[in-house]
Write a protein that holds these residues in place. Structure first.
Motif, short mmCIF file in Angstrom:
data_model
loop_
_atom_site.label_atom_id
_atom_site.label_comp_id
_atom_site.label_asym_id
_atom_site.label_seq_id
_atom_site.Cartn_x
_atom_site.Cartn_y
_atom_site.Cartn_z
N ALA A 202 4.81 8.75 3.63
CA ALA A 202 4.70 7.54 2.63
C ALA A 202 5.58 7.42 1.51
O ALA A 202 5.98 6.18 1.28
N GLY B 285 -3.65 2.03 -0.41
CA GLY B 285 -2.62 2.43 0.62
C GLY B 285 -2.23 1.09 1.43
O GLY B 285 -1.84 1.08 2.56
N SER C 107 3.21 -0.03 -4.69
CA SER C 107 4.64 -0.48 -4.23
C SER C 107 5.09 -1.69 -4.92
O SER C 107 6.15 -2.04 -5.27
N GLN D 103 0.30 6.76 7.61
CA GLN D 103 1.52 7.48 7.63
C GLN D 103 1.05 8.84 7.26
O GLN D 103 1.76 9.80 7.77
N1 LIG Z 1 2.05 -3.42 2.77
C1 LIG Z 1 2.67 -2.05 3.03
N2 LIG Z 1 3.97 -2.37 3.52
C2 LIG Z 1 4.64 -1.10 3.70
N3 LIG Z 1 4.23 0.10 3.26
C3 LIG Z 1 3.14 0.15 2.84
C4 LIG Z 1 2.33 -0.93 2.51
N4 LIG Z 1 1.28 -0.47 1.88
C5 LIG Z 1 1.22 0.52 1.79
N5 LIG Z 1 2.47 1.31 2.13
C6 LIG Z 1 2.76 2.67 2.32
O1 LIG Z 1 1.97 3.55 1.92
C7 LIG Z 1 2.52 4.02 0.62
C8 LIG Z 1 1.33 3.84 -0.58
O2 LIG Z 1 1.29 2.73 -0.80
P1 LIG Z 1 1.06 2.27 -2.25
O3 LIG Z 1 1.60 0.88 -2.46
O4 LIG Z 1 1.10 3.20 -3.24
O5 LIG Z 1 -0.55 1.66 -1.98
P2 LIG Z 1 -1.74 1.38 -3.13
O6 LIG Z 1 -1.15 1.30 -4.17
O7 LIG Z 1 -2.17 0.15 -2.49
O8 LIG Z 1 -2.79 2.46 -2.78
C9 LIG Z 1 3.77 3.40 0.29
O9 LIG Z 1 4.66 4.47 -0.40
C10 LIG Z 1 4.29 2.97 1.74
O10 LIG Z 1 4.77 3.87 2.35
#
Ligand SMILES: Nc1ncnc2c1ncn2[C@@H]1O[C@H](COP(=O)(O)OP(=O)(O)O)[C@@H](O)[C@H]1O
Ligand SMILES: [Mg+2]
Ligand SMILES: [Zn+2]
Length: 507
Positions: A7, A48, A53, A218
């Motif tokens: 991830a 996730g 991100s 992931q």
């Molecule tokens: N929309 C997305 N597209 C691609 N990868 C994603 C996406 N959302 C999550 N991921 C994957 O999951 C990991 C965690 O995402 P994150 O942005 O921290 O999610 P959130 O903050 O919504 O919980 C990222 O490092 C990436 O590998």
């Protein structure tokens, strides 16, 4: 959520790499390219799905040395440091931690200072809904009048817990669950680039379990790689996740149809050894029988294992199995031993195929007599040759009448009258019998309601059918009713007094 190397490694670095959040990304890009920077944003959505991100990408877009730009260079100090979460002007605060809460208490002071190196001071506050009322107040004060160089991104999985006073000052971005197909595609891509060989069915199991969260998908993949190395089969996944693979369901299906209770116990023993989650198991069992039902309805023989294709189980049997699953699913969920509850459920399914409700038995007998006296009581899910003629006719009749009834509901004001009407099919006429109606209403029914329905029947059943309106005047009853009333002593007295007669009874 456990630490996931994949991830982290695959965190999208640019807007275009974010998967499944097209609307959010487009809006953010537009605001940057049009120079309308949002200063307070809420990113809401499931874990996730890309909130953190995207927040970092937005920070890079604002602070890149070429920025503000929708395509941050990823090379400059700001881009690099933001990606690594160590840029001095981009602060990530975890609202669920003590340190985070302290940071927010001091927010008013912190925001006074302009950025040290970057263009904007960006505050990414994760799990913002966890803040106390006190901390929310501190946050609100700063959000009410933020200096022009400050940007807040509030990330949350539970937006409704953010006070309205704050919400109303923010631009809200909703991150959606990521569609399964997109997660599958992305995981496939990752596996290819990581040199991992994975079965399509294994991928499907992982994605099913991740429920729209890319990070979950992931990190599951991570776990499975550490279990089975760079070659992954459906069985590996099922062992790690405690979800049975699809072959198990076919084995169970066979055992049920063949009334083989020993096999059922054996299969369950094996699943138990593998730490199967029996609650998830029942959900997937339901899905399996639902797929089976669809295959049977569509006549897709290939779906069924070869040795079962000629078995005499019927669509009704499958429906009955499904019914047992649906009715017992919650018992499995609540059971002190889900394993035992599942065993009971499967045995019920064995018995379900033997039970035929009396009503069904009678109606089946009738059909059989009508059509083909030599036909056995049970039909295969794949009837060979022609279907039972009687059944078809009976079905068509009720279909048309049902269709007419449903058609009435399209006419709101008239529907209550027509709902009570009697319906009778006579060759190409359908007689609709109603109580006495004013002429104006009759006219609407005949000219509008009936004409529309007739047209629809023509389209749907390729038949020309006339709807006929008949009013039911139950002469006998109305005469006797007027008589009874007229004989009432009080009414009699009035009638003789005024030389009248009973014309109409208004109820
Ligand atoms: N929309 C997305 N597209 C691609 N990868 C994603 C996406 N959302 C999550 N991921 C994957 O999951 C990991 C965690 O995402 P994150 O942005 O921290 O999610 P959130 O903050 O919504 O919980 C990222 O490092 C990436 O590998
Ligand atoms: Mg996050
Ligand atoms: Zn840059």
């Amino acid at each position: 959520m456990t630490y996931s190397a994949l991830a982290r490694k695959w965190r999208p670095a640019t807007f275009d790499r974010v998967i499944g959040q097209e609307a959010v990304i487009q809006t953010l890009k537009n605001s940057i390219s049009e120079g309308r920077i949002h200063h307070s944003l809420i990113f809401s959505g499931l874990r996730g799905t890309g909130k953190t991100s995207t927040a970092r990408i937005y920070a890079k877009a604002l602070n890149c040395k070429n920025g503000p730009t929708v395509e941050p260079c990823l090379e400059c100090d700001a881009c690099k440091e933001i990606a690594e979460g160590r840029d001095i002007d981009v602060m990530e605060i975890d609202a669920a931690s003590n340190k985070g809460v302290d940071d927010i208490r001091n927010l008013k002071e912190i925001v006074q200072y302009p950025p040290i190196r970057d263009r904007f001071r960006v505050f990414i506050i994760d799990e913002v809904h966890m803040l106390s009322t006190h901390a929310f107040n501190a946050l609100l004060k700063t959000i009410e009048e933020p200096p022009s160089y400050v940007v807040f991104i509030l990330a949350t999985t539970e937006p409704h817990k953010i006070p309205a006073t704050i919400r109303s000052r923010c631009q809200i971005f909703e991150f959606k669950k990521i569609p399964q197909i997109k997660i599958v595609r992305h995981l496939k891509d990752i596996c290819e680039k990581e040199g991992i060989n994975i079965d399509e069915s294994a991928l499907k199991l992982i994605v099913d379990a991740s429920e729209g969260s890319m990070r979950d998908a992931q990190s599951l993949l991570d776990q499975i790689i550490s279990f089975s190395g760079d070659k992954i089969t459906e069985e590996d996944v099922s062992v790690v996740l405690g979800i049975p693979d699809s072959t198990v369901f076919f084995k169970i299906f066979k055992a049920i149809v063949n009334d083989n209770r020993k096999d059922i116990v054996d299969i369950l023993d094996k699943l138990e050894e593998r730490n199967t989650d029996f609650v998830k198991f029942v959900l997937r069992l339901g899905e399996f029988f639902n797929n089976l039902l669809h295959a049977a309805i569509k006549g897709e023989k290939e779906f069924f294992p070869e040795d079962l294709r000629d078995k005499k189980f019927s669509i009704e049997d499958i429906l009955r199995y499904l019914n047992v699953i649906l009715q017992n699913e919650r018992f499995v969920r609540d059971a002190f031993s889900p394993r035992i509850a599942v065993e009971l459920l499967l045995f019920k399914m064995v018995f379900a195929s033997k039970v035929m409700p009396i009503a069904e038995l009678i109606s089946k007998k009738k059909l059989i007599i009508e059509s083909n006296p030599s036909q056995s009581g049970r039909e295969s899910a794949f009837p060979e040759g022609k279907s039972v003629k009687g059944e078809i006719r009976e079905k068509k009749e009720s279909d048309v009448l049902n269709f007419v009834k449903k058609g009435f509901e399209d006419f709101q004001e008239i529907a209550p009258i027509l709902r009570k009407a009697g319906l009778k099919e006579e060759d190409d006429n359908i007689v609709v019998t109603v109580h006495v109606l004013p002429d104006s209403v009759k006219e609407i029914i005949e000219n509008k309601v009936f004409k529309t329905i007739e047209g629809n029947i023509h389209i749907r059943f390729k038949r020309k059918v006339n709807l006929k309106l008949e009013t039911e005047v139950d002469v006998k009853q109305s005469v006797s009713e007027t008589e009874t009333i007229a004989n009432h002593p009080l009414v009699k007295k009035i009638l003789t007094e005024f030389d009248g007669r009973v014309e109409r009874i208004i109820k």
